[in-house]
Design an enzyme around this catalytic site. Structure first.
Site, PDB file in Angstrom:
ATOM      1  CG  ASP A  16      -1.827   1.168   1.290  1.00  0.00           C
ATOM      2  OD1 ASP A  16      -2.281   1.336   0.091  1.00  0.00           O
ATOM      3  OD2 ASP A  16      -2.788   0.782   2.512  1.00  0.00           O
ATOM      4  CG  ASN A  64      -7.344  -1.845  -5.620  1.00  0.00           C
ATOM      5  OD1 ASN A  64      -6.793  -2.694  -5.854  1.00  0.00           O
ATOM      6  ND2 ASN A  64      -7.982  -1.074  -4.770  1.00  0.00           N
TER       7      ASN A  64
HETATM    8  C1  IPE Z   1      -5.743  -3.021  -0.483  1.00  0.00           C
HETATM    9  O1  IPE Z   1      -4.830  -1.358  -0.634  1.00  0.00           O
HETATM   10  C2  IPE Z   1      -5.140  -4.132  -2.033  1.00  0.00           C
HETATM   11  C3  IPE Z   1      -3.965  -4.307  -2.638  1.00  0.00           C
HETATM   12  C4  IPE Z   1      -3.100  -3.915  -1.825  1.00  0.00           C
HETATM   13  C5  IPE Z   1      -4.153  -4.731  -4.068  1.00  0.00           C
HETATM   14  P1  IPE Z   1      -6.535  -0.478  -0.821  1.00  0.00           P
HETATM   15  O2  IPE Z   1      -4.808   1.071  -1.112  1.00  0.00           O
HETATM   16  O3  IPE Z   1      -6.804  -0.865  -2.515  1.00  0.00           O
HETATM   17  O4  IPE Z   1      -7.301  -0.590   0.477  1.00  0.00           O
HETATM   18  P2  IPE Z   1      -7.886   0.319   1.488  1.00  0.00           P
HETATM   19  O5  IPE Z   1      -9.077   1.014   0.095  1.00  0.00           O
HETATM   20  O6  IPE Z   1      -7.390   1.546   1.553  1.00  0.00           O
HETATM   21  O7  IPE Z   1      -8.811  -0.360   2.264  1.00  0.00           O
HETATM   22  C1  IPE Z   2      -1.293  -0.099  -3.451  1.00  0.00           C
HETATM   23  O1  IPE Z   2      -0.996   1.557  -3.708  1.00  0.00           O
HETATM   24  C2  IPE Z   2      -1.516  -0.530  -4.660  1.00  0.00           C
HETATM   25  C3  IPE Z   2      -2.704  -0.991  -5.250  1.00  0.00           C
HETATM   26  C4  IPE Z   2      -3.742  -1.022  -4.500  1.00  0.00           C
HETATM   27  C5  IPE Z   2      -3.238  -1.560  -6.602  1.00  0.00           C
HETATM   28  P1  IPE Z   2      -2.537   2.625  -3.377  1.00  0.00           P
HETATM   29  O2  IPE Z   2      -2.711   2.921  -4.664  1.00  0.00           O
HETATM   30  O3  IPE Z   2      -3.545   2.324  -2.825  1.00  0.00           O
HETATM   31  O4  IPE Z   2      -1.421   3.800  -3.121  1.00  0.00           O
HETATM   32  P2  IPE Z   2      -2.448   4.689  -1.671  1.00  0.00           P
HETATM   33  O5  IPE Z   2      -2.659   3.916  -0.311  1.00  0.00           O
HETATM   34  O6  IPE Z   2      -3.315   5.674  -2.513  1.00  0.00           O
HETATM   35  O7  IPE Z   2      -0.728   5.341  -1.639  1.00  0.00           O
HETATM   36 MG    MG Z   3      -4.413   2.345  -0.950  1.00  0.00          MG
END
Ligand code: IPE
Ligand code: IPE
Ligand code: MG
Length: 232
Positions: A16, A64
């Site tokens: 994340d 996602n």
């Molecule tokens: C979890 O991260 C999903 C992945 C790392 C693929 P998200 O960024 O989607 O999760 P939330 O929305 O903060 O819970």
């Molecule tokens: C994790 O990083 C990658 C995926 C969920 C695909 P994020 O895209 O969720 O990054 P933040 O949470 O917006 O910083």
């Molecule tokens: Mg995220």
């Protein structure tokens, strides 16, 4: 107190913070995803050094799809290009690639890239990297229950049968789940197996992860006392 002498056999990673990494640099979110994949390569190399057998990377959740069409399309494109484009990296380091999640619902070119990479790396045995893609823990449990009931023809299902019908039942159960970017939740990752997994949360954004972070994860794991409801 006795602690784990060895590191985790199976580590789950909630990658994340790609978006925040990019935002801090006034870059588009997509740039964060590109850097995130570089981190993944550093991490898998060190995981192998540490003797970890399996690392499951949370790559794209069933939730996602809520992101912008542009971001979803970019992520899918990136996944396909890294599956194909990094094949020599996987083979050089003995990395077997496998996938977990509802693959049927993915675009055909993504499914195809996964199938081809799984096949091309199936004899690699140094470490297994599992890509959790279109993955949701609830979805996986539902699909496992459905499969179990269909096989047995019964109306009830045991815990053992659910476990045996998860997406990759031959893998060791996940020992530890870690998350980057200072968020402390599972976000639908490995819900069945997290029942007794050790959990740890780290501040660093995912694109900044590398060997040091994995060394720290292994150190932290070794300090945990795993009791599974029993006594020492
Ligand atoms: C979890 O991260 C999903 C992945 C790392 C693929 P998200 O960024 O989607 O999760 P939330 O929305 O903060 O819970
Ligand atoms: C994790 O990083 C990658 C995926 C969920 C695909 P994020 O895209 O969720 O990054 P933040 O949470 O917006 O910083
Ligand atoms: Mg995220």
């Amino acid at each position: 107190m006795p602690t784990s002498a060895s590191g985790p056999r199976h580590l789950g990673i909630i990658m994340d913070g790609n978006g925040r990494w990019a935002k801090k640099r006034s870059l588009p979110r997509t740039a964060g995803h590109v850097e995130g994949l570089k981190a993944l390569k550093r991490v898998i190399i060190e995981a192998k050094e540490q003797g970890i057998e399996v690392v499951t990377f949370y790559t794209f959740s069933t939730e996602n799809w809520k992101r912008s069409e542009q971001e979803v399309a970019y992520l899918m494109h990136l996944i396909v290009s890294k599956l194909h484009g990094e094949l020599s990296f996987y083979n050089r380091h003995g990395i077997r690639i496998r996938a977990r999640g509802d693959l049927q619902a993915l675009p055909p070119e993504v499914r195809d890239a996964i199938a081809r990479t799984e096949e091309a790396t199936k004899d690699n045995s140094a470490i297994t990297a599992v890509i959790a893609i279109n993955y949701g823990g609830r979805d996986e449990i539902c699909r496992a229950v459905g499969r179990a009931l269909k096989k047995s023809g019964a109306q009830e299902v045991s815990e053992e049968e659910i476990g045996q019908n998860l997406d990759l039942p031959d893998l060791p159960v996940v020992d530890m789940i870690v998350r980057s970017a200072d968020e402390q939740r599972l976000s639908n990752f490995l819900l069945w197996e997290s029942a007794y997994a050790e959990l740890a949360f780290y501040e660093k954004l995912w694109p900044d992860w590398g060997a040091e972070e994995i060394k720290a994860v292994c150190r932290d794991y070794r300090l945990r006392v795993r009791k599974f409801g029993g006594v020492e």
